[in-house]
Every structure is written in C-alpha cells, then in structure tokens.
Design an enzyme around this catalytic site. Structure first.
Site, PDB file in Angstrom:
ATOM      1  N   GLU A  17       0.670 -65.226 -31.152  1.00  0.00           N
ATOM      2  CA  GLU A  17       2.110 -64.527 -32.010  1.00  0.00           C
ATOM      3  C   GLU A  17       1.843 -65.588 -33.223  1.00  0.00           C
ATOM      4  O   GLU A  17       1.473 -66.583 -33.034  1.00  0.00           O
ATOM      5  CB  GLU A  17       3.229 -66.155 -30.915  1.00  0.00           C
ATOM      6  CG  GLU A  17       4.414 -65.271 -31.294  1.00  0.00           C
ATOM      7  CD  GLU A  17       5.200 -66.836 -31.214  1.00  0.00           C
ATOM      8  OE1 GLU A  17       6.649 -66.174 -31.422  1.00  0.00           O
ATOM      9  OE2 GLU A  17       4.691 -68.061 -31.827  1.00  0.00           O
ATOM     10  N   HIS A  26      11.690 -62.679 -26.205  1.00  0.00           N
ATOM     11  CA  HIS A  26      12.900 -63.279 -25.465  1.00  0.00           C
ATOM     12  C   HIS A  26      12.914 -64.122 -26.736  1.00  0.00           C
ATOM     13  O   HIS A  26      14.078 -65.284 -26.824  1.00  0.00           O
ATOM     14  CB  HIS A  26      11.917 -64.369 -24.764  1.00  0.00           C
ATOM     15  CG  HIS A  26      10.804 -64.929 -25.531  1.00  0.00           C
ATOM     16  ND1 HIS A  26      10.130 -64.366 -26.053  1.00  0.00           N
ATOM     17  CD2 HIS A  26      11.048 -66.293 -25.159  1.00  0.00           C
ATOM     18  CE1 HIS A  26       8.678 -65.170 -25.980  1.00  0.00           C
ATOM     19  NE2 HIS A  26       9.962 -66.229 -26.418  1.00  0.00           N
ATOM     20  N   ASP A  27      12.346 -63.806 -27.640  1.00  0.00           N
ATOM     21  CA  ASP A  27      12.834 -64.314 -29.083  1.00  0.00           C
ATOM     22  C   ASP A  27      14.080 -63.088 -30.034  1.00  0.00           C
ATOM     23  O   ASP A  27      14.453 -63.625 -31.087  1.00  0.00           O
ATOM     24  CB  ASP A  27      11.776 -64.801 -29.948  1.00  0.00           C
ATOM     25  CG  ASP A  27      11.341 -66.205 -29.428  1.00  0.00           C
ATOM     26  OD1 ASP A  27      11.631 -66.565 -28.609  1.00  0.00           O
ATOM     27  OD2 ASP A  27       9.890 -66.077 -29.684  1.00  0.00           O
ATOM     28  N   ASP A  46       1.678 -68.537 -20.939  1.00  0.00           N
ATOM     29  CA  ASP A  46       2.291 -69.073 -21.951  1.00  0.00           C
ATOM     30  C   ASP A  46       1.420 -69.648 -22.572  1.00  0.00           C
ATOM     31  O   ASP A  46       1.405 -70.567 -21.846  1.00  0.00           O
ATOM     32  CB  ASP A  46       3.512 -68.768 -22.244  1.00  0.00           C
ATOM     33  CG  ASP A  46       3.924 -68.292 -23.737  1.00  0.00           C
ATOM     34  OD1 ASP A  46       3.563 -68.323 -24.740  1.00  0.00           O
ATOM     35  OD2 ASP A  46       5.035 -67.157 -23.805  1.00  0.00           O
ATOM     36  N   ASP A  71      12.534 -67.276 -10.573  1.00  0.00           N
ATOM     37  CA  ASP A  71      11.666 -68.454  -9.423  1.00  0.00           C
ATOM     38  C   ASP A  71      10.223 -67.956  -9.240  1.00  0.00           C
ATOM     39  O   ASP A  71       9.691 -66.437  -9.504  1.00  0.00           O
ATOM     40  CB  ASP A  71      11.937 -68.820  -8.877  1.00  0.00           C
ATOM     41  CG  ASP A  71      12.275 -68.853  -7.459  1.00  0.00           C
ATOM     42  OD1 ASP A  71      12.151 -67.074  -7.022  1.00  0.00           O
ATOM     43  OD2 ASP A  71      13.812 -69.089  -6.876  1.00  0.00           O
TER      44      ASP A  71
HETATM   45  C1  NOJ Z   1       7.690 -68.889 -30.414  1.00  0.00           C
HETATM   46  C2  NOJ Z   1       8.502 -68.956 -28.946  1.00  0.00           C
HETATM   47  O1  NOJ Z   1       8.452 -67.563 -28.512  1.00  0.00           O
HETATM   48  C3  NOJ Z   1       9.143 -69.040 -28.768  1.00  0.00           C
HETATM   49  O2  NOJ Z   1      10.148 -68.805 -27.664  1.00  0.00           O
HETATM   50  C4  NOJ Z   1       9.613 -70.833 -29.584  1.00  0.00           C
HETATM   51  O3  NOJ Z   1      11.001 -71.312 -29.662  1.00  0.00           O
HETATM   52  C5  NOJ Z   1       9.446 -71.712 -30.191  1.00  0.00           C
HETATM   53  N1  NOJ Z   1       7.215 -70.659 -30.089  1.00  0.00           N
HETATM   54  C6  NOJ Z   1       8.361 -72.893 -30.178  1.00  0.00           C
HETATM   55  O4  NOJ Z   1       7.226 -73.272 -29.340  1.00  0.00           O
END
Ligand code: NOJ
Length: 562
Positions: A257, A329-330, A99, A30
């Site tokens: 992104e 995180h992806d 974000d 948090d």
């Molecule tokens: C990119 C983000 O980094 C990812 O985590 C998300 O699932 C997709 N965009 C959709 O918002």
C-alpha cells in the site's frame, strides 16, 4: 513468465474478517466463519485471499493497531483457527495473505508500554519521541485522521509521533534491533505457510523529522504530514533489507500500500523490485484531494477517470506489475463513487467489473463487490464506527460546514460503507450472524442484494464468476494475463475502450460509461465475442459499417486472431 511470478495468475479476494461471516453468534465475523465460506470462494474462482488484520488489537482503527503480532484476536478465534484456515484453503488451491502493519503498532503493544515506563529502555528508541523545552508539541503536523500528529506522554514534556491515531505510535525504522524484530515476525508467518502480505502504509516508514511551525493548510492551524513521511529518500534501504530478509527467500506475493511516484516505481516493482506489486490510488481516490480530505470532495469526469486508468496502466507496465482494484475497506462502494445513484443497476455494475478486470495486473475483489453491494446510509454520525469518518466529520464542522452538509458529504465517503456485513441471503442479518445485534449495521437493502438470490445466470455474481473464469482458465487466459495494454481510440469521451495484445492476438474491451447510447468504430477482421452485459446486442458487431451501437452502460469484450 518466470515461475516465481505465480502471483500474476492470481485473482485475489479481500476479506474484512469482522464483517464476512460470524460463526459463534456474537455479531462479529471470525476465522471459523471464513472457513465455512471457502466453498463459496472456491466456486467464485478466486485463488488468493487477503485478510485484513486479525491480530490482537484494541481495535481503535479496525485492527490496524496491533498489540501482539504473533497471536490472533480472540474475537476472531485462536491461533489454531488461523492454522486451520491456511491448511484448508491450501487444500482447495487457495493461498492466504495477511495484512502486515509495521509502520506503527498499538499504544498497547508491550514495546510501547515499556517505552512509556522507562525512557531509557531499549524500547524507547523503537518509537519516535521528542521532548520540548516549552511543553508545546515539536511541530504542527496533522495526522491522517485529523488530530495533531504528536501526543504528549502524560505528566511530561515528551511527545510521540503518530501518523494515524494517537493509539497508533509510529515505529522507528532507523533502529536496527526493531527491524530485526520485524523480520523475525514476518518470517514466523511465512514459515507457517502464508503466501505473503498486503503491506500497510509501507511508503511511510522513513520520516524526515523537522521541528518548526509550518504554514498551516487548514482552519485547525495544522499542516498535513504527508510531505515529510511519504516515500522519503533513504526508504529504499529499509525496503531492500526487508525484502531480502523475508519475502524473497519465501517467494512471497507482496502488495504494497504505497502510492509510488513514477520515478521510484522501478525500485518498487521492477525485476528486482521490493514488492510483487503496488496499489495505485490515482483512480480510486479520484474524488478526494491529495491531502485525503473527503469533506472537500473533487468532481471528476469519465474522461478524467479514463486518463487516470490509462496512465497508471502505461506507467506500471513499463516498470513491472500492478494490482487492480476498485474497492477496499478504505473506500466507499465503487458503484456509488462512479455511477450516479439513479443509474446504479445490473448494467452499470457489470460494466465497472469488466472495466477493471480486463486491465493488465492482478485483480482484487473486495467482499460484496461481486454481488454489487452498495453504500449504507446510517442515521447519524454516532452510528459510524470508523475513526476516519469521525475525524473527517469533526474537521468538516471545524471548517465551517453545517451539520447536515458535513454529515452528507462524510457519510458518502465513509469507510464504513464497505465494512457492513456481507449479504449472503435474505434471512436474519443477511445470513451473516444469528446475533440480535451485529457489531455494525447490516445494510437494509440485503433483501434485494444478496448472494443467494444471485444464483442465476443473469446476475452480477455470475458475471464476476465468468470474468474470473476467463482470466484463470480459458483460451483467453494468456492474453488477459500477459497481453500488452494499449488504449483504443473512441470519439465519445464517455466510452472507455482498450486493447490487450500479443504478437498475433488482440482483445478489445469497450465500456459505455453513461446512461445514453453511443457508438464506436470496430477494427476490420473477424471478431469473436468473449463476453458482454447485453448479449442480445452482439450480432451487430458483424455489420459491414463496423460501427457498433452501444447501449447505456454496455460492456463488450471482443477477440481477434491475426
Ligand atoms: C491503511 C489501512 O488500509 C487503513 O485502514 C488504516 O487506517 C491505515 N493504513 C493505518 O494503518
């Protein structure tokens, strides 16, 4: 360097709030937890934090499905906690990025709910609906997570478009009123003192809508949606307006992104570009095909990786400024992606750190990367929370892979590998939470990999601290930030060497990307060692032969003043 380019001096740390620090014992990280760790971040040396989404959300996709842009999700705290974080961090010289997710909302967002209720309401045009006469979907696009990209509104022949999950309906940027709502919201946060945003899926906001059955590219009869929604002509009009109405007047830092092709880069990151910088996917997604199908992994060599990094550097420096990263995180953990399992250790981890940190651009460190966190291996697919992991697994099975193979491949690439709790110490739940159960498993390797144990000079953490110090606050700062990027010749394809240069200075950075010794010819002249991960090896740089013998996974940075 212009004053407005403050972000060129930034070192960014990305926080996945659900997994950084839990302050109230519910097993979920948090905002108060983040505040309690500001000292750690200050000591690390970073000066910008990027927080993955903390807005209200049903959390279908880790918060990238926002149901209220103006308020904080109660599991992270409240709006006052966010204000406090911005203020406290600012007092310590740390700026905050949030974000910005405006390609889609959650299906639980009020706009979408209104649009469902009343097809004639103004909100219906905030999204992309299509009615069909025969009750079949308007076309056979596959969403990024694997399902069809159109979902039927129950009890009707009306479908809505979603590039991601069915709980993430796409917004219709063609609608002016919607765009105005977005600008108002962006300015609301920037006026609060936010330094800027990382901007989600922004290359996807313009769609080329075509209604037919396309040639399938998978066993599911569907066709990957990317060609119709990525960087479509006309997107520049929206991005220009967004920038002029929000970011530019605030002198914000913006990281898009968006995997931008070379011919569009100038528009995105040039002098008058829409964004401060973009993320380039070419070297982080080197192991997956362009369609993002992890279950069909691509093999790659160190030489290919070198080419991808170098060509990205050359391209970006010609047009503007770039973001540097190995993890987010992806992604799975970088050490597991780039280094064979049995060779993962202090030297390979620090070599990777040096490889990306001395490049030209703003570096982004993902939480835990600075202590060398590694992938997790969970027991079964049910242990994975991530929607993409489950989608990839289903598609792998559909493509005919057997259960074990599908699980093996998908688990290795799962986004949950980087979403496990931060490993602070060797106590309960790695010091992340006092709860009996955390929202996702703690990686069992926390007894040997944690921040507290790395408070000594020979740790991965200390190496990162040193890299950050060199970039931000040393006599090498100028060359590390502004120096031109140039490849440096090496005969061994597993040695990645490059230079950064200004009129009278050169920084040469060498990486032996393998578990074998190698050698590289050094330039003539006096070379000063800046840093390296095998200090005992450094004396040989001054031998008359100018041949430097590299140890397995050695990295070394050398400086020359001409
Ligand atoms: C990119 C983000 O980094 C990812 O985590 C998300 O699932 C997709 N965009 C959709 O918002």
């Amino acid at each position: 360097m212009k004053k407005s380019d403050w972000w060129k001096h930034a070192v960014v740390y990305q926080i996945y709030p659900k997994s950084f620090q839990d302050s109230n014992g519910d097993g979920i990280g948090d905002l108060k937890g983040i505040i309690s760790r500001l000292d750690y971040l200050k000591r690390l040396g970073v000066n910008v934090l990027w927080l993955c989404p903390v807005y209200q959300s049903p959390m279908d996709d880790g918060g990238y499905d926002i149901s209220d842009y103006y308020h904080i999700h109660p599991m992270f705290g409240d709006d006052a906690d966010m204000d406090e974080l911005i203020r406290k961090a600012d007092g310590m010289g740390i700026k905050i990025l949030m974000d910005l997710v405006v390609n889609h909302t959650s299906d639980e967002h009020e706009w979408f709910q209104q649009a469902l209720k009343d097809p004639d309401s103004k909100y219906a045009d905030y999204y992309i609906f299509k009615e069909t006469a025969d009750g079949n979907p308007p076309n056979n696009w596959r969403s990024y997570f694997g399902e069809p990209a159109w979902t039927r509104v129950e009890g009707t022949n009306r479908f809505y478009l979603h590039e991601f999950s069915r709980k993430q309906p796409d917004l219709n940027w063609e609608n002016e009123a919607l765009r105005e709502e977005i600008y108002r919201m962006v300015n609301y946060w920037l006026d609060k003192g936010l330094a800027g945003f990382r901007i989600d899926a922004i290359g996807n906001i313009k769609k080329r809508l075509e209604y037919e059955t396309f040639q399938p590219d998978g066993e599911d009869g569907l066709r990957y949606i990317g060609d119709w929604v990525l960087n479509q002509p006309g997107i520049e009009v929206f991005l220009q307006e967004l920038n002029e109405r929000t970011f530019r007047p605030h002198n914000s830092m913006t990281v898009a992104e968006a995997n931008v092709p070379e011919e569009l880069l100038n528009l995105f990151i040039g002098e008058e570009g829409f964004f401060s910088m973009v993320f380039d996917f070419s070297y982080t997604d080197i192991d997956v095909p362009a369609t993002g199908e992890w279950f069909r992994p691509r093999d790659f060599t160190v030489e290919e990786l070198r080419k991808a990094i170098f060509s990205s550097q050359r391209m970006v420096q010609e047009k503007g400024w770039g973001a540097l990263y190995l993890e987010n995180h992806d992604q799975n953990r970088s050490v597991n992606k780039y280094i064979p399992e049995e060779e993962i250790g202090y030297h390979s981890k620090t070599m990777l750190a040096s490889l990306f940190f001395f490049l030209r651009g703003t570096p982004f460190i993902y939480q835990g990367q600075e202590i060398g966190m590694e992938n997790i291996r969970m027991a079964s697919i049910d242990d994975y929370d991530d929607i993409a992991t489950r989608g990839q697994y289903a598609r792998a099975m559909n493509a005919g892979l057997d259960k074990e193979t599908a699980f093996d491949i998908v688990a290795k690439r799962s986004r949950d590998n980087s979403r496990t709790p931060m490993q602070w110490d060797s106590g309960k739940n790695a010091g992340f939470s006092s709860a009996d159960r955390t929202w996702i498993r703690v990686n069992p390797n926390y007894k040997s990999i944690n921040a507290a144990d790395q408070e000594h000079p020979d740790s991965v953490l200390s190496f990162y601290r040193e890299l950050i110090r060199l970039r931000k606050d040393s006599k090498y700062s100028d060359i590390i930030i502004s120096g031109e990027f140039l490849p440096y010749e090496s005969e061994d394809p597993c040695v990645i060497a490059y230079q950064r240069s200004t009129a009278h200075e050169r920084l040469l950075v060498i990486h032996n990307f393998q578990n074998r010794q190698s050698a590289i010819r050094l330039p003539k002249g006096h070379l000063k060692t800046v840093t390296g991960n095998f200090p005992d090896n450094h004396t040989q740089k001054d031998t008359p032969q100018r041949l430097y013998r590299l140890l397995p996974y050695e990295c070394i940075a050398l400086y020359m003043n001409e």
